[in-house]
Design an enzyme around this catalytic site. Structure first.
Site, PDB file in Angstrom:
ATOM      1  N   LYS A  11       0.820  -1.213   0.000  1.00  0.00           N
ATOM      2  CA  LYS A  11       0.000   0.000   0.000  1.00  0.00           C
ATOM      3  C   LYS A  11       0.862   1.275   0.000  1.00  0.00           C
ATOM      4  O   LYS A  11       2.064   1.217   0.282  1.00  0.00           O
ATOM      5  CB  LYS A  11      -0.931  -0.034   1.224  1.00  0.00           C
ATOM      6  CG  LYS A  11      -1.942  -1.197   1.179  1.00  0.00           C
ATOM      7  CD  LYS A  11      -2.909  -1.143   2.361  1.00  0.00           C
ATOM      8  CE  LYS A  11      -3.931  -2.280   2.317  1.00  0.00           C
ATOM      9  NZ  LYS A  11      -4.922  -2.181   3.412  1.00  0.00           N
ATOM     10  N   TYR A  51     -12.680  -1.693  -3.162  1.00  0.00           N
ATOM     11  CA  TYR A  51     -13.132  -1.785  -1.769  1.00  0.00           C
ATOM     12  C   TYR A  51     -14.642  -1.575  -1.634  1.00  0.00           C
ATOM     13  O   TYR A  51     -15.117  -1.192  -0.559  1.00  0.00           O
ATOM     14  CB  TYR A  51     -12.367  -0.784  -0.903  1.00  0.00           C
ATOM     15  CG  TYR A  51     -10.958  -1.230  -0.551  1.00  0.00           C
ATOM     16  CD1 TYR A  51     -10.749  -2.318   0.295  1.00  0.00           C
ATOM     17  CD2 TYR A  51      -9.833  -0.567  -1.038  1.00  0.00           C
ATOM     18  CE1 TYR A  51      -9.472  -2.745   0.635  1.00  0.00           C
ATOM     19  CE2 TYR A  51      -8.544  -0.979  -0.699  1.00  0.00           C
ATOM     20  CZ  TYR A  51      -8.380  -2.073   0.138  1.00  0.00           C
ATOM     21  OH  TYR A  51      -7.110  -2.491   0.484  1.00  0.00           O
ATOM     22  N   PHE A  59     -15.126   4.484   7.594  1.00  0.00           N
ATOM     23  CA  PHE A  59     -13.769   4.809   7.155  1.00  0.00           C
ATOM     24  C   PHE A  59     -13.590   4.738   5.633  1.00  0.00           C
ATOM     25  O   PHE A  59     -12.478   4.865   5.132  1.00  0.00           O
ATOM     26  CB  PHE A  59     -12.756   3.881   7.841  1.00  0.00           C
ATOM     27  CG  PHE A  59     -12.994   2.407   7.608  1.00  0.00           C
ATOM     28  CD1 PHE A  59     -12.572   1.794   6.436  1.00  0.00           C
ATOM     29  CD2 PHE A  59     -13.635   1.635   8.567  1.00  0.00           C
ATOM     30  CE1 PHE A  59     -12.782   0.441   6.217  1.00  0.00           C
ATOM     31  CE2 PHE A  59     -13.857   0.276   8.353  1.00  0.00           C
ATOM     32  CZ  PHE A  59     -13.430  -0.325   7.168  1.00  0.00           C
ATOM     33  N   ARG A  87      -2.454 -14.448   4.691  1.00  0.00           N
ATOM     34  CA  ARG A  87      -3.075 -13.683   5.791  1.00  0.00           C
ATOM     35  C   ARG A  87      -2.278 -13.889   7.092  1.00  0.00           C
ATOM     36  O   ARG A  87      -2.144 -12.968   7.896  1.00  0.00           O
ATOM     37  CB  ARG A  87      -4.539 -14.096   5.989  1.00  0.00           C
ATOM     38  CG  ARG A  87      -5.438 -13.838   4.781  1.00  0.00           C
ATOM     39  CD  ARG A  87      -5.910 -12.426   4.643  1.00  0.00           C
ATOM     40  NE  ARG A  87      -6.783 -12.012   5.714  1.00  0.00           N
ATOM     41  CZ  ARG A  87      -7.488 -10.879   5.685  1.00  0.00           C
ATOM     42  NH1 ARG A  87      -7.429 -10.072   4.624  1.00  0.00           N
ATOM     43  NH2 ARG A  87      -8.230 -10.541   6.688  1.00  0.00           N
ATOM     44  N   THR A  93      -5.340  -6.916  10.861  1.00  0.00           N
ATOM     45  CA  THR A  93      -5.589  -5.613  10.218  1.00  0.00           C
ATOM     46  C   THR A  93      -4.961  -4.469  11.009  1.00  0.00           C
ATOM     47  O   THR A  93      -4.350  -3.567  10.438  1.00  0.00           O
ATOM     48  CB  THR A  93      -7.115  -5.380  10.107  1.00  0.00           C
ATOM     49  OG1 THR A  93      -7.712  -6.519   9.489  1.00  0.00           O
ATOM     50  CG2 THR A  93      -7.415  -4.134   9.303  1.00  0.00           C
ATOM     51  N   ARG A 104       2.650  -6.705   8.852  1.00  0.00           N
ATOM     52  CA  ARG A 104       2.000  -5.516   9.417  1.00  0.00           C
ATOM     53  C   ARG A 104       2.636  -5.116  10.737  1.00  0.00           C
ATOM     54  O   ARG A 104       2.764  -3.916  11.036  1.00  0.00           O
ATOM     55  CB  ARG A 104       0.497  -5.755   9.549  1.00  0.00           C
ATOM     56  CG  ARG A 104      -0.224  -5.602   8.199  1.00  0.00           C
ATOM     57  CD  ARG A 104      -1.639  -6.042   8.253  1.00  0.00           C
ATOM     58  NE  ARG A 104      -2.399  -5.646   7.063  1.00  0.00           N
ATOM     59  CZ  ARG A 104      -3.567  -6.178   6.728  1.00  0.00           C
ATOM     60  NH1 ARG A 104      -4.116  -7.130   7.480  1.00  0.00           N
ATOM     61  NH2 ARG A 104      -4.199  -5.765   5.639  1.00  0.00           N
ATOM     62  N   ASN A 114      -1.954   0.216   6.789  1.00  0.00           N
ATOM     63  CA  ASN A 114      -1.422  -1.047   7.304  1.00  0.00           C
ATOM     64  C   ASN A 114      -0.582  -1.831   6.299  1.00  0.00           C
ATOM     65  O   ASN A 114      -0.527  -3.048   6.344  1.00  0.00           O
ATOM     66  CB  ASN A 114      -2.555  -1.889   7.896  1.00  0.00           C
ATOM     67  CG  ASN A 114      -3.645  -2.183   6.887  1.00  0.00           C
ATOM     68  OD1 ASN A 114      -3.502  -1.870   5.719  1.00  0.00           O
ATOM     69  ND2 ASN A 114      -4.712  -2.805   7.348  1.00  0.00           N
ATOM     70  N   GLU A 128      -9.891 -10.150  -7.537  1.00  0.00           N
ATOM     71  CA  GLU A 128      -8.925  -9.049  -7.361  1.00  0.00           C
ATOM     72  C   GLU A 128      -7.757  -9.169  -8.334  1.00  0.00           C
ATOM     73  O   GLU A 128      -7.288  -8.159  -8.878  1.00  0.00           O
ATOM     74  CB  GLU A 128      -8.433  -9.032  -5.910  1.00  0.00           C
ATOM     75  CG  GLU A 128      -9.554  -8.657  -4.944  1.00  0.00           C
ATOM     76  CD  GLU A 128      -9.203  -8.889  -3.479  1.00  0.00           C
ATOM     77  OE1 GLU A 128     -10.067  -8.623  -2.625  1.00  0.00           O
ATOM     78  OE2 GLU A 128      -8.072  -9.334  -3.180  1.00  0.00           O
TER      79      GLU A 128
HETATM   80  P1  ATP Z   1      -7.150  -5.753   3.417  1.00  0.00           P
HETATM   81  O1  ATP Z   1      -8.493  -6.065   2.793  1.00  0.00           O
HETATM   82  O2  ATP Z   1      -6.583  -4.415   2.987  1.00  0.00           O
HETATM   83  O3  ATP Z   1      -6.181  -6.878   3.257  1.00  0.00           O
HETATM   84  P2  ATP Z   1      -8.142  -6.601   5.972  1.00  0.00           P
HETATM   85  O4  ATP Z   1      -8.810  -7.689   5.200  1.00  0.00           O
HETATM   86  O5  ATP Z   1      -7.213  -6.995   7.070  1.00  0.00           O
HETATM   87  O6  ATP Z   1      -7.348  -5.626   4.994  1.00  0.00           O
HETATM   88  P3  ATP Z   1     -10.651  -5.187   5.965  1.00  0.00           P
HETATM   89  O7  ATP Z   1     -11.635  -5.339   7.047  1.00  0.00           O
HETATM   90  O8  ATP Z   1     -10.887  -5.855   4.646  1.00  0.00           O
HETATM   91  O9  ATP Z   1      -9.225  -5.611   6.563  1.00  0.00           O
HETATM   92  O10 ATP Z   1     -10.451  -3.627   5.734  1.00  0.00           O
HETATM   93  C1  ATP Z   1      -9.885  -3.143   4.512  1.00  0.00           C
HETATM   94  C2  ATP Z   1      -8.960  -1.995   4.817  1.00  0.00           C
HETATM   95  O11 ATP Z   1      -9.732  -0.902   5.308  1.00  0.00           O
HETATM   96  C3  ATP Z   1      -7.939  -2.251   5.926  1.00  0.00           C
HETATM   97  O12 ATP Z   1      -6.798  -2.946   5.496  1.00  0.00           O
HETATM   98  C4  ATP Z   1      -7.612  -0.854   6.354  1.00  0.00           C
HETATM   99  O13 ATP Z   1      -6.709  -0.239   5.424  1.00  0.00           O
HETATM  100  C5  ATP Z   1      -8.966  -0.172   6.261  1.00  0.00           C
HETATM  101  N1  ATP Z   1      -9.659  -0.224   7.558  1.00  0.00           N
HETATM  102  C6  ATP Z   1     -10.270  -1.289   8.113  1.00  0.00           C
HETATM  103  N2  ATP Z   1     -10.792  -0.989   9.308  1.00  0.00           N
HETATM  104  C7  ATP Z   1     -10.507   0.324   9.510  1.00  0.00           C
HETATM  105  C8  ATP Z   1     -10.785   1.242  10.560  1.00  0.00           C
HETATM  106  N3  ATP Z   1     -11.463   0.882  11.646  1.00  0.00           N
HETATM  107  N4  ATP Z   1     -10.320   2.499  10.414  1.00  0.00           N
HETATM  108  C9  ATP Z   1      -9.657   2.896   9.310  1.00  0.00           C
HETATM  109  N5  ATP Z   1      -9.366   2.073   8.275  1.00  0.00           N
HETATM  110  C10 ATP Z   1      -9.777   0.812   8.372  1.00  0.00           C
HETATM  111 MG    MG Z   2      -9.974  -7.324   3.485  1.00  0.00          MG
END
Ligand code: ATP
Ligand code: MG
Length: 139
Positions: A11, A51, A59, A87, A93, A104, A114, A128
Site C-alpha cells: 500500500k 473496496y 472509514f 493472511r 488488520t 504488518r 497497514n 482481485e
Molecule cells: P485488506 O483487505 O486491505 O487486506 P483486511 O482484510 O485486514 O485488509 P478489511 O476489514 O478488509 O481488513 O479492511 C480493509 C482496509 O480498510 C484495511 O486494510 C484498512 O486499510 C482499512 N480499515 C479497516 N478498518 C478500519 C478502521 N477501523 N479504520 C480505518 N481504516 C480501516
Molecule cells: Mg480485506
C-alpha cells in the site's frame, strides 16, 4: 489452480516509507512465487470499486483517499494454501494486534495505513487478480 493463489498490494504508506524491497523479501522467503507484479497507482474509481464491500463503513472515504494518494505494488502470489498462509504472514488488520514478525507488525503504522493487502478468500483472490492483471501479465 484453486487454493494456490492470492492477490496482494503493497500500500502507499509502505511504498512511501521505502519498504517495497523488505516486504518482497519476506514474501518470497515465506515460499510465495510471484506470478504477476506491477508498480501502479489506483484512481479514485479503481479504489471505490476494489473496496466496494466497505462502502457503507465510516472509514470508506479515508480508505479511498489513502489508497489513491501514491503508487502501490500489486501482485499475484502462488503457494499451497496461498490465501490463508498469506493472511498469516501479514498479520491482523490493526498492527497493534498483529503477531510478532508479521509484515504488518514490522511495517504498518495504523489500522488504516497497514502496509499490505491480502485477499480474504479464493474467490476474492481471483476477482482481485483479474481486476489488476490481464491474462498475458500472469506467468
Ligand atoms: P485488506 O483487505 O486491505 O487486506 P483486511 O482484510 O485486514 O485488509 P478489511 O476489514 O478488509 O481488513 O479492511 C480493509 C482496509 O480498510 C484495511 O486494510 C484498512 O486499510 C482499512 N480499515 C479497516 N478498518 C478500519 C478502521 N477501523 N479504520 C480505518 N481504516 C480501516
Ligand atoms: Mg480485506
Amino acid at each position: 489452480m484453486t487454493g494456490n493463489r492470492t492477490f496482494t498490494m503493497i500500500k502507499p504508506d509502505a511504498v512511501e516509507n521505502g519498504h517495497i524491497g523488505a516486504i518482497l523479501e519476506k514474501i518470497t522467503a515465506a515460499g510465495f512465487k510471484i506470478v504477476a507484479m506491477k508498480y501502479t497507482q489506483l484512481s479514485k474509481r479503481d479504489a471505490e470499486e476494489f473496496y466496494a464491500v466497505h462502502k457503507e463503513r465510516p472509514f470508506f472515504g479515508e480508505l479511498v483517499q489513502f489508497m489513491t494518494r501514491g503508487p502501490i505494488v500489486s501482485a499475484i502470489l502462488e503457494k499451497d494454501n496461498a490465501v490463508d498462509d498469506f493472511r498469516a504472514l501479514i498479520g491482523a488488520t490493526n498492527p497493534d494486534e498483529a503477531a510478532e514478525g508479521t509484515i504488518r507488525k514490522l511495517f504498518a503504522t495504523s489500522i488504516g495505513e497497514n502496509a499490505v493487502h491480502g485477499s480474504d478468500s479464493d474467490e476474492n483472490a481471483a476477482i482481485e487478480g483479474a481486476f489488476h492483471f490481464s491474462g498475458r501479465e500472469v506467468f
